[in-house]
Design a protein around this motif. Structure first.
Motif, short mmCIF file in Angstrom:
data_model
loop_
_atom_site.label_atom_id
_atom_site.label_comp_id
_atom_site.label_asym_id
_atom_site.label_seq_id
_atom_site.Cartn_x
_atom_site.Cartn_y
_atom_site.Cartn_z
N HIS A 106 0.80 -1.22 0.00
CA HIS A 106 0.00 0.00 0.00
C HIS A 106 0.84 1.27 0.00
CE1 HIS A 106 1.30 -0.46 4.13
NE2 HIS A 106 1.08 0.82 4.30
N VAL A 107 2.13 1.15 0.21
CA VAL A 107 2.97 2.31 0.57
C VAL A 107 3.07 3.35 -0.54
CG1 VAL A 107 4.33 1.06 2.28
CG2 VAL A 107 5.01 0.99 -0.11
N SER A 137 0.34 13.98 23.18
CA SER A 137 1.42 14.00 24.18
C SER A 137 1.30 12.83 25.15
CB SER A 137 1.39 15.32 24.94
OG SER A 137 2.36 15.35 25.95
N ARG A 138 0.07 12.55 25.61
CA ARG A 138 -0.14 11.48 26.58
C ARG A 138 0.14 10.11 25.96
NH1 ARG A 138 -3.38 11.16 31.13
NH2 ARG A 138 -2.73 13.33 31.37
N PHE A 139 -0.28 9.94 24.72
CA PHE A 139 -0.08 8.65 24.03
C PHE A 139 0.95 8.84 22.91
CE2 PHE A 139 -4.40 8.70 25.73
CZ PHE A 139 -4.40 7.52 26.48
N SER A 140 2.09 9.36 23.28
CA SER A 140 3.11 9.72 22.30
C SER A 140 3.63 8.52 21.52
CB SER A 140 4.28 10.44 22.98
OG SER A 140 4.85 9.62 23.99
N VAL A 141 3.72 7.36 22.19
CA VAL A 141 4.22 6.16 21.52
C VAL A 141 3.29 5.77 20.37
CG1 VAL A 141 4.76 3.71 21.76
CG2 VAL A 141 5.41 5.32 23.57
N GLU A 187 4.70 7.48 11.88
CA GLU A 187 5.70 6.72 11.12
C GLU A 187 5.05 5.70 10.19
OE1 GLU A 187 8.93 7.04 10.89
OE2 GLU A 187 9.02 8.73 12.28
N LYS A 188 3.70 5.68 10.17
CA LYS A 188 2.93 4.78 9.29
C LYS A 188 3.32 3.32 9.52
CE LYS A 188 4.39 7.68 6.27
NZ LYS A 188 4.78 8.42 5.05
N TYR A 189 3.44 2.98 10.81
CA TYR A 189 3.77 1.62 11.26
C TYR A 189 5.17 1.19 10.84
CZ TYR A 189 -1.33 1.54 11.70
OH TYR A 189 -2.63 1.85 12.00
N LEU A 226 -6.74 4.18 10.52
CA LEU A 226 -6.17 4.85 11.69
C LEU A 226 -5.18 5.94 11.30
CD1 LEU A 226 -5.44 1.87 14.15
CD2 LEU A 226 -7.26 3.57 14.31
N LEU A 227 -4.46 5.72 10.21
CA LEU A 227 -3.43 6.69 9.81
C LEU A 227 -4.05 8.00 9.33
CD1 LEU A 227 -0.90 4.37 7.92
CD2 LEU A 227 -0.90 5.08 10.31
N GLY A 228 -5.30 7.96 8.87
CA GLY A 228 -5.94 9.19 8.42
C GLY A 228 -6.16 10.19 9.53
N ILE A 229 -6.18 9.70 10.78
CA ILE A 229 -6.46 10.58 11.92
C ILE A 229 -5.33 11.56 12.18
CG2 ILE A 229 -6.99 10.59 14.39
CD1 ILE A 229 -8.10 7.75 14.02
N VAL A 230 -4.08 11.17 11.87
CA VAL A 230 -2.93 12.00 12.24
C VAL A 230 -2.38 12.80 11.06
CG1 VAL A 230 -2.30 10.45 14.12
CG2 VAL A 230 -1.29 10.11 11.85
N GLN A 231 -3.01 12.69 9.89
CA GLN A 231 -2.53 13.42 8.72
C GLN A 231 -3.04 14.86 8.74
OE1 GLN A 231 -0.31 11.99 6.52
NE2 GLN A 231 -0.41 10.30 8.00
N ASN A 232 -2.20 15.77 8.32
CA ASN A 232 -2.59 17.18 8.25
C ASN A 232 -2.74 17.68 6.81
OD1 ASN A 232 -2.62 17.72 11.12
ND2 ASN A 232 -0.38 17.53 11.04
N ASP A 233 -2.20 16.94 5.86
CA ASP A 233 -2.35 17.28 4.45
C ASP A 233 -3.74 16.83 4.00
OD1 ASP A 233 -2.36 16.86 1.53
OD2 ASP A 233 -0.24 17.39 1.64
#
Length: 655
Positions: free
Chosen positions: A249-250, A563-567, A574-576, A309-316
């Motif tokens: 998928h990359v 910040s709380r769930f930084s890991v 990092e897209k896993y 899940l990855l769509g949640i952290v994207q800003n573009d």
């Protein structure tokens, strides 16, 4: 090719090709305006003719038409042919592809109007349409592979259209290489079909499938593998590349480096759905391998959930829609694995409309924002761009499966099919697709709220010049919003219950996971009303409310959560680790292998030993022999006498 429908099919493929050739070869002579006119005319004619075939197949009830256009070559008794299979499946695909392509062509006039590569771009997208049409209309594996590779090549050109940008060059090379991995498996699958079936023609292969289903082959050692399982998994590996399934998928998120119109064309209705179409077309093979179906089911479920899940952290803004595409492709693949082929094709069609709408809506925003794509620098655009806002809202509601919108009917049918599927892995898939509903709603309305609602966050200059793009941009949005709103209700019954695709797909006894759904389906209206009482609706509303709270009411909370769930946040950023792993292992490994071959094999062995070493050896021997050439007569006389004595000694000893 006696039936006129095949001449019609030939015209559907040829007109976009002619437009592409005229715009590509004579673009400078005819100018930008004529370049878009000729390509739009070509695709427009194809769309009109595709509608005609759709009417002939579904309204007039004409049966499947399978004919050979011509024989391309003949090798060892095998005829390599070009031909068309016009049936219910290909008729749906042709209409979807040509309509979305036509909308993208029109939209491109406004989006690319000041680009120096204007004519070249129109040539590429028309050529891409031709390649996709050849793929979906093919009646044999050879033509399927031609269309398969052609869309890959043209997508390479489109993704890297702005070739002066290093990121675009990286993205198109990445897409090309990752797809070659999948295509290697696809080619092996086609080779296995030819080897054991003795033909590349769909009809011949499908008819012989029951007789071949019991055969086994030895691949590694003495272990026996079911032939049909091997063929189907190899073919599906090709689909994993084209339809961007984990781990192939990359390439898709990075391909957003291309112009927005190609994102709508490639990543909504055409190339990424080629794999879904192919597996549905090959249902007479896949139905004989439960192992292959299970493999398809698990890969699709993994893609649907984890890519969402990855769509949640994207800003573009475009990358959010890209990860949405990955997730929805996963839903389609899950339906294929559950033997709900009609639901997969139905979702393919509805998704084509609302996802093309969302991509083009994102492009409309990008135009208004002077090519700014970071959603953190937007906000409050609803008052400046009402048409874009309402159409994107319709697309988002269709995407999250809100009852009544097109995506609801196809998406909920998939969830119901997986719920009742008996294929191994169905339980895992059901959890993934159900949980995915919440995250789909969360990232979809995160985009809506960040872009169109809240306080404006752009600079003052951009804010002063905000306005709705011209009609040539907004008209396609409206035309795509209409099917995004109504197409599901119109075709839910025919597609999911009445067997609209007919004999174009095959479902084995005991594999009909839609049977319970079909039994309880009363009407589209009843289904939509019942949708308000289901778990998917509750999860979707929970996602919308969560997005509203996090990005409108309390916009400081997302930073605290990160910040709380930084890991976890870093893992998602990092897209896993897929990209990093590929860069280190595959790309880095290839570079290290190349460096080794250069320093050791090329410079060390070839240059050092074979080339320079040979010269050194000759020079060393010459330096020794040179000392014997003193130029003094008595040295030569001594050497002659010494040689004569040795020769006589050898003769006497031999005697």
């Amino acid at each position: 090719m006696e039936n006129p429908i095949h001449y019609q099919a030939l015209a559907i493929a040829v007109f976009p090709l002619l437009g592409a050739l005229v715009a590509g070869l004579f673009g400078k002579k005819i100018g930008p305006a004529n370049a878009h006119r000729v390509t739009i005319a070509g695709v427009g004619i194809s769309c009109f003719l595709s509608l005609g075939i759709f009417v002939r197949i579904f309204v007039n009830g004409e049966g499947p038409h399978d004919a050979t256009l011509y024989t391309w070559g003949s090798v060892g008794g095998l005829d390599l042919q070009v031909g068309f299979l016009i049936d219910r499946l290909s008729a749906v695909m042709m209409l979807v592809v040509t309509f979305v392509s036509l909308m993208v062509h029109i939209y491109t006039i406004g989006y690319m109007h000041d680009d120096p590569g204007y004519q070249r771009f129109f040539s590429y997208i028309a050529l891409f349409t031709f390649a996709m049409l050849m793929l979906v209309m093919s009646n044999n594996f050879l033509q399927l592979f031609f269309g398969w590779e052609a869309v890959g090549v043209v997508s390479y050109l489109l993704i890297g259209f702005w070739y002066t940008r290093p990121t675009a060059v990286y993205a198109n090379l990445k897409a090309f290489l990752v797809n070659r991995v999948g295509d290697f498996g696809f080619l092996l699958g086609i080779a296995a079909v030819l080897m054991y079936f003795g033909s590349l023609h769909y009809g011949t292969v499908f008819a012989a499938a029951p007789d071949v289903a019991h055969l086994t082959v030895s691949i590694v050692g003495d272990s026996e593998w079911n032939l049909m399982t091997v063929i189907c998994i190899l073919l599906f590996i090709g689909a994993m590349g084209k339809s961007a399934q984990v781990p192939l998928h990359v390439w898709l998120p990075d391909s957003m480096e291309g112009p927005t119109p190609i994102s709508a064309l490639i990543h909504a209705a055409t190339m990424v759905t080629a794999g879904i179409f192919m597996v549905a077309r090959m249902s007479p093979l896949f139905e004989f391998s439960e192992t292959a179906l299970s493999f398809v089911l698990i890969i699709g479920a993994t893609t649907a959930f984890f890519m969402g899940l990855l769509g949640i952290v994207q800003n573009d803004i475009k990358r959010v829609v890209a990860y949405s595409t990955l997730s929805q492709l996963g839903y389609m693949t899950v339906a294929l694995g559950a033997s709900a082929y009609s639901a997969a094709i139905f979702h393919l069609a509805t998704h084509a409309f609302f996802k093309a709408l969302l991509f083009l809506g994102a492009g409309s925003v990008i135009i208004a924002m002077h090519h700014e794509q970071d959603m953190r620098k937007m906000g409050g655009l609803r008052r400046y761009m009402p048409i874009t806002w309402i159409t994107c809202l319709i697309g988002s509601l269709a995407l999250i499966g809100f009852p009544g919108f097109s995506g609801f009917f196809s998406k909920d049918a998939i969830i119901e099919a997986v719920k009742h599927a008996t294929i191994p892995g169905a339980g895992y898939a059901y959890v993934c697709v159900l949980a995915g509903v919440f995250f789909t709603a969360l990232y979809s309305f995160r985009l809506v709220f960040l872009v169109f609602h809240g306080k404006p966050r752009m600079d003052e200059h951009t804010r002063e010049h905000l306005h709705e793009p011209p009609l040539v941009v907004t008209a396609p949005l409206v035309l795509l919003a209409i099917p995004s709103l109504i197409i599901g209700a119109l075709y839910a019954g025919p597609m999911l219950v009445d067997g609209m695709l007919g004999s174009a797909i095959y479902v084995a006894d005991g594999h009909n996971s839609l049977a319970d759904f079909q039994h309880h389906f009363g009407s589209a209206t009843a289904f939509a009303l019942h949708g308000f009482q289901t778990a998917p609706f509750a999860l979707a509303m929970a996602g919308v409310i969560t997005a509203y709270v996090l990005y409108i009411r309390a916009p400081h909370i997302p930073a605290l959560i990160a910040s709380r769930f930084s890991v976890v946040h870093n893992v998602l950023l990092e897209k896993y680790g897929f990209d990093k792993f590929n860069d280190i292992v595959f790309a880095g490994g290839a570079r290290r292998l190349g460096a080794f071959m250069w320093t050791k094999a090329d410079a060390g062995l070839i240059d050092g030993v074979l080339v320079n070493g040979t010269a050194s050896l000759v020079g060393h021997i010459s330096s020794i022999v040179r000392t014997l050439q003193t130029g003094r007569l008595y040295h030569y006389a001594f050497a002659m006498i010494f040689g004569l004595v040795l020769f006589l000694g050898w003769i006497v000893h031999g005697g």
